[in-house]
Design an enzyme around this catalytic site. Structure first.
Site, PDB file in Angstrom:
ATOM      1  N   SER A 208      14.459 -19.118  19.856  1.00  0.00           N
ATOM      2  CA  SER A 208      14.953 -18.177  20.862  1.00  0.00           C
ATOM      3  C   SER A 208      13.796 -17.620  21.687  1.00  0.00           C
ATOM      4  O   SER A 208      13.068 -18.389  22.308  1.00  0.00           O
ATOM      5  CB  SER A 208      15.768 -17.078  20.171  1.00  0.00           C
ATOM      6  N   ASP A 363      26.127 -21.904  22.575  1.00  0.00           N
ATOM      7  CA  ASP A 363      24.962 -21.051  22.821  1.00  0.00           C
ATOM      8  C   ASP A 363      24.702 -20.995  24.322  1.00  0.00           C
ATOM      9  O   ASP A 363      24.631 -22.044  24.980  1.00  0.00           O
ATOM     10  CB  ASP A 363      23.748 -21.633  22.084  1.00  0.00           C
ATOM     11  N   HIS A 393      24.048 -19.726  18.651  1.00  0.00           N
ATOM     12  CA  HIS A 393      22.723 -19.131  18.742  1.00  0.00           C
ATOM     13  C   HIS A 393      22.397 -18.350  17.468  1.00  0.00           C
ATOM     14  O   HIS A 393      23.195 -17.554  16.985  1.00  0.00           O
ATOM     15  CB  HIS A 393      22.622 -18.200  19.956  1.00  0.00           C
TER      16      HIS A 393
END
Length: 423
Positions: A208, A363, A393
């Site tokens: 991320s 995501d 995610h």
């Protein structure tokens, strides 16, 4: 006629319980695509996070009682209370907290190498929107601690987890500077020798926002010395803030745990932008056709050219004719490749090492990873793309207690297997 049940009576108590259950059901249940892996676990985690945010927004005294002055502090406080994990060693892995060039790090060293045998190493950067989480200082997040511990053990190597500073106390480029400074310190021959690391077998990785920092660090290190990193591995990375209407942003805008407005919020916190710009970002007003100096950046995130048809699906580009130039004027880092690695020039990309990119179908950041992979391939970089149709995610941290999801375990196993084969 039945008597009215007032709040103090048993009927009132049952009524309040029923209301509480209804409210709980509302926050736990959220419609999800039927291909999401073990959706109830995602719903529970999402409900907990949204519950914290509701307490922050509705219960104004909470932050004050905790001595916290910013909603991000409150969310981070809550996350760390669930996730706190000190530097505990085991028979297989030695864990220590230290500092590299003034940056806090947690180092995981496998104890299963023979004396004198050199090890592989991975520099790891945790996710959390550049604002959440911790990697060391006796408060490392349990999920990342578990991941790095397993990496060190399975690879029989060294993992350096960097505890970069967080927003809102630190803004871009401080997180990037911390990541780069600690990485360059570790890459020094004397430091690699201290940890018995083979200099030609060091990789950089992150998930991320940590994937963002890993990509940016790899680019800068590649410019200085292309041979420093053998691999980079990016886990559902966030790589650009010019288009909040890619197909994955449109498709997954209401899928937890990373909602589309939340990602815009994280970007503005990181880049020190006014939060009133969230709506213009979501409408792509900052890259409208009349904001002419963003044209070069728009070309590098042109998903109509960079995404396969199977990912473009039926979605259409959002390119307003008229926009809000003030956003880019006040937040120029939106166009800075150090903040948005997808915007790097091709000659910079060409110097990058063999790359692993993990993406998830559910995501908003899926297309960031896909587009970066395509641009790297166009620059003749070897790319392995690992896509999970049932992934979402943050799913990698679901490989560990207390979540334990199938997709989480598969992502971790395949990620570490790729590192084992390529590092």
């Amino acid at each position: 006629m039945k008597p009215v049940a007032f709040p103090g009576s048993n009927g009132g108590r049952h009524f309040r319980i029923k209301v509480a259950k209804t409210v709980l059901a509302y926050y736990v249940y959220i419609p999800l695509p039927n291909t999401v892996s073990e959706p109830w676990k995602l719903r529970v985690v999402d409900a907990l996070l949204r519950g914290v945010m509701i307490l922050v927004s509705k219960g104004g005294n909470l932050a004050h009682d905790l001595g916290l002055s910013h909603r991000i502090y409150v969310l981070n406080f809550a996350v760390n209370r669930f996730e706190v994990q000190g530097p505990r060693s085991s028979k297989a892995v030695l864990v220590t907290d230290t500092a590299f060039a003034g940056v806090q790090v947690r180092v995981f060293e496998s104890t299963r190498r023979k004396e004198g045998e050199l090890k592989r190493a991975v520099i790891y950067l945790h996710g959390g929107g550049w604002a959440l989480g911790s990697a060391s200082k006796w408060s490392g997040m349990r999920s990342y601690d578990s991941l790095c511990r397993r990496m060190a053990e399975d690879l029989k190597g060294v993992v350096v987890s960097i505890d970069y500073r967080l927003a809102p106390e630190a803004r871009f480029p401080e997180q990037y500077n911390d990541a780069l400074r600690a990485s360059r310190y570790f890459l020094q021959p004397r430091v690699l020798a201290r940890y018995s690391v083979e200099p030609s077998r060091v990789g950089v990785s992150g998930d991320s926002a940590g994937g963002n920092l890993a990509a940016a660090v790899a680019q800068q290190v590649g410019v200085i010395s292309p041979s420093k990193f053998k691999v980079q591995a990016l886990i559902y990375p966030v790589l650009q803030a010019l288009d909040f209407n890619t197909p994955s942003y449109q498709q997954n805008q209401n899928v937890p745990i990373l909602y589309r407005p939340l990602m815009a919020h994280f970007w503005l916190e990181y880049l020190d932008g006014d939060l009133s710009f969230i709506q213009p970002l979501l409408a792509n007003k900052h890259t409208a056709l009349d904001v002419y100096w963003t044209a070069q950046g728009r070309a590098k995130v042109n998903w109509t050219q960079l995404l396969p048809a199977s990912f473009r699906k039926h979605y259409k580009p959002v390119a307003p004719a008229h926009g809000l130039a003030q956003v880019v004027e006040e937040v120029p880092a939106l166009l800075d490749p150090r903040a948005a690695p997808l915007l790097a020039e091709r000659d910079v990309l060409a110097r990058l090492p063999r790359t692993y990119i993990l993406t998830c179908e559910h995501d908003v950041l899926r297309d960031d990873g896909l587009m970066y992979g395509r641009r790297l391939e166009e620059a003749a970089v070897s790319v392995t793309h690992d896509h999970y149709e049932d992934g979402f995610h943050g799913c990698m941290v679901f490989a560990f207690w207390p979540a334990y999801s199938s997709v989480g375990q598969r992502t971790v196993e395949n990620y570490i297997r790729w590192l084992d084969d390529n590092l």
